[in-house]
Design an enzyme around this catalytic site. Structure first.
Site, PDB file in Angstrom:
ATOM      1  N   GLU A   1       0.840  -1.188   0.000  1.00  0.00           N
ATOM      2  CA  GLU A   1       0.000   0.000   0.000  1.00  0.00           C
ATOM      3  C   GLU A   1       0.879   1.245   0.000  1.00  0.00           C
ATOM      4  OE1 GLU A   1      -3.367   0.134  -0.445  1.00  0.00           O
ATOM      5  OE2 GLU A   1      -2.439   2.050  -0.845  1.00  0.00           O
TER       6      GLU A   1
ATOM      7  N   LYS B   1       8.369  -1.550  -2.018  1.00  0.00           N
ATOM      8  CA  LYS B   1       7.707  -0.806  -0.942  1.00  0.00           C
ATOM      9  C   LYS B   1       8.737  -0.236   0.034  1.00  0.00           C
ATOM     10  CE  LYS B   1       4.791   0.500   2.194  1.00  0.00           C
ATOM     11  NZ  LYS B   1       3.501   1.064   2.295  1.00  0.00           N
TER      12      LYS B   1
ATOM     13  N   CYS C   1       5.534   4.112   9.317  1.00  0.00           N
ATOM     14  CA  CYS C   1       6.235   3.397   8.246  1.00  0.00           C
ATOM     15  C   CYS C   1       7.707   3.735   8.065  1.00  0.00           C
ATOM     16  CB  CYS C   1       5.516   3.624   6.924  1.00  0.00           C
ATOM     17  SG  CYS C   1       4.012   2.661   6.833  1.00  0.00           S
TER      18      CYS C   1
HETATM   19  C1  UDX Z   1      -0.236  -2.139   9.183  1.00  0.00           C
HETATM   20  C2  UDX Z   1       1.272  -2.371   9.258  1.00  0.00           C
HETATM   21  O1  UDX Z   1       1.750  -1.785  10.444  1.00  0.00           O
HETATM   22  C3  UDX Z   1       2.020  -1.793   8.113  1.00  0.00           C
HETATM   23  O2  UDX Z   1       3.326  -2.313   8.082  1.00  0.00           O
HETATM   24  C4  UDX Z   1       1.414  -2.156   6.850  1.00  0.00           C
HETATM   25  O3  UDX Z   1       2.016  -1.463   5.800  1.00  0.00           O
HETATM   26  C5  UDX Z   1      -0.070  -2.020   6.845  1.00  0.00           C
HETATM   27  O4  UDX Z   1      -0.684  -2.589   7.976  1.00  0.00           O
HETATM   28  P1  UDX Z   1      -1.739  -0.163  10.026  1.00  0.00           P
HETATM   29  O5  UDX Z   1      -2.988  -0.538   9.325  1.00  0.00           O
HETATM   30  O6  UDX Z   1      -1.404   1.279  10.123  1.00  0.00           O
HETATM   31  O7  UDX Z   1      -0.467  -0.752   9.320  1.00  0.00           O
HETATM   32  O8  UDX Z   1      -1.661  -0.894  11.431  1.00  0.00           O
HETATM   33  P2  UDX Z   1      -2.721  -0.868  12.607  1.00  0.00           P
HETATM   34  O9  UDX Z   1      -3.535   0.371  12.553  1.00  0.00           O
HETATM   35  O10 UDX Z   1      -1.969  -1.224  13.846  1.00  0.00           O
HETATM   36  O11 UDX Z   1      -3.713  -2.060  12.231  1.00  0.00           O
HETATM   37  C6  UDX Z   1      -3.438  -3.419  12.322  1.00  0.00           C
HETATM   38  C7  UDX Z   1      -4.686  -4.139  12.862  1.00  0.00           C
HETATM   39  O12 UDX Z   1      -4.475  -5.556  12.795  1.00  0.00           O
HETATM   40  C8  UDX Z   1      -5.030  -3.821  14.313  1.00  0.00           C
HETATM   41  O13 UDX Z   1      -6.336  -3.303  14.399  1.00  0.00           O
HETATM   42  C9  UDX Z   1      -4.909  -5.169  15.028  1.00  0.00           C
HETATM   43  O14 UDX Z   1      -5.863  -5.341  16.072  1.00  0.00           O
HETATM   44  C10 UDX Z   1      -5.144  -6.148  13.900  1.00  0.00           C
HETATM   45  N1  UDX Z   1      -4.600  -7.494  14.138  1.00  0.00           N
HETATM   46  C11 UDX Z   1      -3.328  -7.662  14.535  1.00  0.00           C
HETATM   47  C12 UDX Z   1      -5.424  -8.595  13.956  1.00  0.00           C
HETATM   48  O15 UDX Z   1      -6.608  -8.457  13.621  1.00  0.00           O
HETATM   49  N2  UDX Z   1      -4.909  -9.840  14.142  1.00  0.00           N
HETATM   50  C13 UDX Z   1      -3.633 -10.053  14.550  1.00  0.00           C
HETATM   51  O16 UDX Z   1      -3.212 -11.199  14.715  1.00  0.00           O
HETATM   52  C14 UDX Z   1      -2.825  -8.916  14.750  1.00  0.00           C
HETATM   53  C1  UDX Z   2       4.240   7.189   4.073  1.00  0.00           C
HETATM   54  C2  UDX Z   2       4.346   7.133   2.533  1.00  0.00           C
HETATM   55  O1  UDX Z   2       4.223   8.458   2.013  1.00  0.00           O
HETATM   56  C3  UDX Z   2       3.274   6.220   1.951  1.00  0.00           C
HETATM   57  O2  UDX Z   2       3.430   6.106   0.554  1.00  0.00           O
HETATM   58  C4  UDX Z   2       3.392   4.854   2.609  1.00  0.00           C
HETATM   59  O3  UDX Z   2       2.367   4.003   2.151  1.00  0.00           O
HETATM   60  C5  UDX Z   2       3.311   4.975   4.110  1.00  0.00           C
HETATM   61  O4  UDX Z   2       4.309   5.878   4.590  1.00  0.00           O
HETATM   62  P1  UDX Z   2       2.651   8.455   5.792  1.00  0.00           P
HETATM   63  O5  UDX Z   2       3.676   8.048   6.809  1.00  0.00           O
HETATM   64  O6  UDX Z   2       1.219   8.156   6.069  1.00  0.00           O
HETATM   65  O7  UDX Z   2       2.983   7.787   4.381  1.00  0.00           O
HETATM   66  O8  UDX Z   2       2.752  10.046   5.560  1.00  0.00           O
HETATM   67  P2  UDX Z   2       3.772  10.980   4.767  1.00  0.00           P
HETATM   68  O9  UDX Z   2       2.966  12.028   4.108  1.00  0.00           O
HETATM   69  O10 UDX Z   2       4.705  10.228   3.924  1.00  0.00           O
HETATM   70  O11 UDX Z   2       4.583  11.705   5.940  1.00  0.00           O
HETATM   71  C6  UDX Z   2       5.499  11.021   6.771  1.00  0.00           C
HETATM   72  C7  UDX Z   2       6.216  11.992   7.691  1.00  0.00           C
HETATM   73  O12 UDX Z   2       7.098  12.824   6.951  1.00  0.00           O
HETATM   74  C8  UDX Z   2       5.284  12.963   8.444  1.00  0.00           C
HETATM   75  O13 UDX Z   2       5.737  13.126   9.761  1.00  0.00           O
HETATM   76  C9  UDX Z   2       5.427  14.251   7.665  1.00  0.00           C
HETATM   77  O14 UDX Z   2       5.146  15.394   8.442  1.00  0.00           O
HETATM   78  C10 UDX Z   2       6.882  14.185   7.254  1.00  0.00           C
HETATM   79  N1  UDX Z   2       7.195  14.993   6.061  1.00  0.00           N
HETATM   80  C11 UDX Z   2       6.628  14.694   4.857  1.00  0.00           C
HETATM   81  C12 UDX Z   2       8.120  16.035   6.152  1.00  0.00           C
HETATM   82  O15 UDX Z   2       8.650  16.311   7.226  1.00  0.00           O
HETATM   83  N2  UDX Z   2       8.422  16.752   5.027  1.00  0.00           N
HETATM   84  C13 UDX Z   2       7.878  16.470   3.812  1.00  0.00           C
HETATM   85  O16 UDX Z   2       8.221  17.162   2.823  1.00  0.00           O
HETATM   86  C14 UDX Z   2       6.937  15.404   3.724  1.00  0.00           C
END
Ligand code: UDX
Ligand code: UDX
Length: 466
Positions: A159, A218, A274
């Site tokens: 993603e 990724k 991430c």
């Molecule tokens: C997650 C990963 O952290 C990231 O590396 C990946 O790119 C996308 O998925 P995110 O959706 O942001 O990112 O994580 P989070 O909001 O913590 O959601 C994960 C969910 O999985 C939680 O709600 C957790 O309860 C659930 N989970 C975890 C299950 O349902 N079963 C499990 O065994 C473990």
């Molecule tokens: C990132 C990637 O952009 C996305 O493609 C991937 O799927 C997940 O990780 P995210 O972490 O949700 O997404 O947000 P992003 O907009 O990338 O910002 C990450 C961090 O960088 C934030 O703390 C943001 O404030 C910071 N940032 C971003 C800067 O400090 N300067 C910039 O120019 C852009």
């Protein structure tokens, strides 16, 4: 067709909601072991959805209970689905081999075992979580050795959505990446998934690769993005010494089409679930494959980010006459970026902990983050760092406010840690009048009008400016 997604988090929730919205004939079930989370996803009141993301509530409203379902019944969802997305969290390991570096795959492995055990037919398994290269191989091995005669194809479909713009990114992605085995069965599975995305995304934007290229793309994409931020942040430090302005530099270099203008905004440091995790993962992989020079190259991106956060906290302490003990400092913003309630790895957590370590009193305001989350984040960082602070000190030193003006009353200094738009429109004259003098403001996101603040009488420090 029926699909399900294990993990109703920041990635699984929005991604599957958009698939359900765009494909009304496909039944989409999102399952999660966390009962509270599922209850919130099912709440009549859309303001109570567990994730704040612009546009998400409208998508959920349209599709929920039509062809989009949220449930804790993981087993039934696995049994009935043709395609199973795995979107559980993969945190950095906090124990054992690879501690602090490698991704902890225990939840992914659990999912694979559960699928092998429960499946009653052939299935396509899709890795949505960001995973180290060759994880698909491990999933396949588990499935193969535990399966009851069913056949599984494992695809990697990382993603790329960014929080705060997730729905927009899902509607109109730069590309969708689908990696799979280059066998007739693998290619057929890739095509099945391609056809789902092709309902709303032009086919030329759907890239098909082998599994490992997809997995590594990724990590590489996130490492490159984070590297740009660390690069511009390194220059911000130099700007502060030389009188150059980091924004002017970002503009000057960003107009070179080979460099491009995005992701050049200097800040108090990147956060989010991430970037750091994926780079640590990349570093771990490189070391594992005996490539120490490559590992160190990428590790430097994280070191620079840590430096940026430290530098900001140190600047506050030094400016306030080398001590913040007993002083009140307002922190505006706790989320790791605007338009999200996610606080994972937010620079605010680091800056706040550095300040309370120096015994400052902190007053926090964030438009979307709850007080409980803020205390949770601080308790976590304090209990995992070497400090003589006790957990009880946190609630004495840190106060969370529901309105910004209350948070900034009678403070010695204000620090902007998230770039929420509303901060720009506050009545800064009134805020100045209600502060102690000299009234210091530290803009870690460079969103405020410096000249206007100086005219009011503030002492202003902005990242990347002398
Ligand atoms: C997650 C990963 O952290 C990231 O590396 C990946 O790119 C996308 O998925 P995110 O959706 O942001 O990112 O994580 P989070 O909001 O913590 O959601 C994960 C969910 O999985 C939680 O709600 C957790 O309860 C659930 N989970 C975890 C299950 O349902 N079963 C499990 O065994 C473990
Ligand atoms: C990132 C990637 O952009 C996305 O493609 C991937 O799927 C997940 O990780 P995210 O972490 O949700 O997404 O947000 P992003 O907009 O990338 O910002 C990450 C961090 O960088 C934030 O703390 C943001 O404030 C910071 N940032 C971003 C800067 O400090 N300067 C910039 O120019 C852009």
């Amino acid at each position: 067709m029926k699909i399900c997604c294990i993990g109703a988090g920041y990635v699984g929730g929005p991604t599957m909601s958009v698939i359900a919205e765009k494909c009304p004939d496909i039944e989409v079930t999102i399952v999660d072991i966390n009962e509270k989370r599922i209850k919130d996803w099912n709440d009549e009141d859309l303001n109570k959805l567990p994730i704040y993301e612009p546009g998400l509530a409208e998508v959920v409203k349209k599709a929920r209970n039509r062809n989009l379902f949220f449930s804790t019944d993981v087993a039934s969802a696995i049994k009935k689905s043709d395609i199973i997305f795995i979107s559980v969290n993969t945190p950095t390991k906090s124990y054992g081999v690879g501690k602090g570096m490698a991704a902890d795959l225990k939840y992914v492995e659990l999912c694979a075992r559960q699928i092998a055990e429960l499946a009653e037919g052939d299935k396509i398994i899709v890795e949505k979580s960001t995973l180290p290269v060759r994880t698909a191989e491990s999933i396949k091995t588990i499935l193969k050795h535990n399966s009851k005669g069913n056949r599984f194809q494992v695809l990697s479909n990382p993603e790329f959505l960014a929080e705060g713009t997730a729905i927009e990114d899902l509607y109109n992605p730069d590309r969708v990446l689908i990696g799979g085995d280059q066998t007739p069965e693998g290619l057929e599975a890739i095509e099945t998934l391609t056809q789902i995305y092709a309902r709303w995304i032009p086919r030329e934007r759907i890239l098909q690769t082998n599994v490992w290229s997809s997995e590594l793309s990724k990590l590489t994409a996130n490492a490159f993005l984070a590297q740009r931020i660390s690069s511009i942040n390194s220059i911000s430090a130099l700007c502060e010494r030389t009188g150059a302005n980091v924004n002017e530099i970002a503009k000057a270099i960003g107009t070179d089409s080979r460099i491009g203008s995005k992701f050049l905004k200097s800040s108090v440091g990147f956060g989010g679930s991430c970037f750091q995790k994926d780079i640590l993962n990349l570093v771990y992989l490189c070391n594992h494959f005996n490539l120490p020079e490559v590992a160190e190259y990428w590790n430097q991106v994280i070191k620079m980010n840590d430096y940026q956060k430290q530098r900001f906290a140190k600047r506050i302490i030094e400016t306030l006459f080398n001590t913040v003990s007993g002083k009140k400092i307002a922190l505006l913003g706790w989320a790791f970026k605007k338009d999200t309630n996610d606080t994972r790895e937010s620079a605010a957590i680091f800056v706040a902990s550095a300040l309370i370590n120096d015994r400052a009193e902190i007053q926090v305001y964030d438009p979307k983050v709850s007080a409980e989350q803020i205390y949770f984040d601080l308790e976590y960082i304090i209990s995992n760092s070497e400090t003589d602070l006790k957990l009880d000190d946190i609630r004495t030193l840190v106060h969370v406010h529901n309105t910004p003006y209350e948070a900034m009353e009678n403070v010695h200094a204000i620090a902007i840690l998230t770039e929420w738009d509303e901060f720009k429109n506050y009545n800064w004259q009134k805020i100045y009048e209600n502060m102690l003098k000299p009234a210091f403001i530290f803009d870690g996101r460079d969103i405020l009008d410096n000249t206007a603040l100086l005219t009011i009488g503030f002492e202003v420090y902005t990242i990347g400016k002398e």
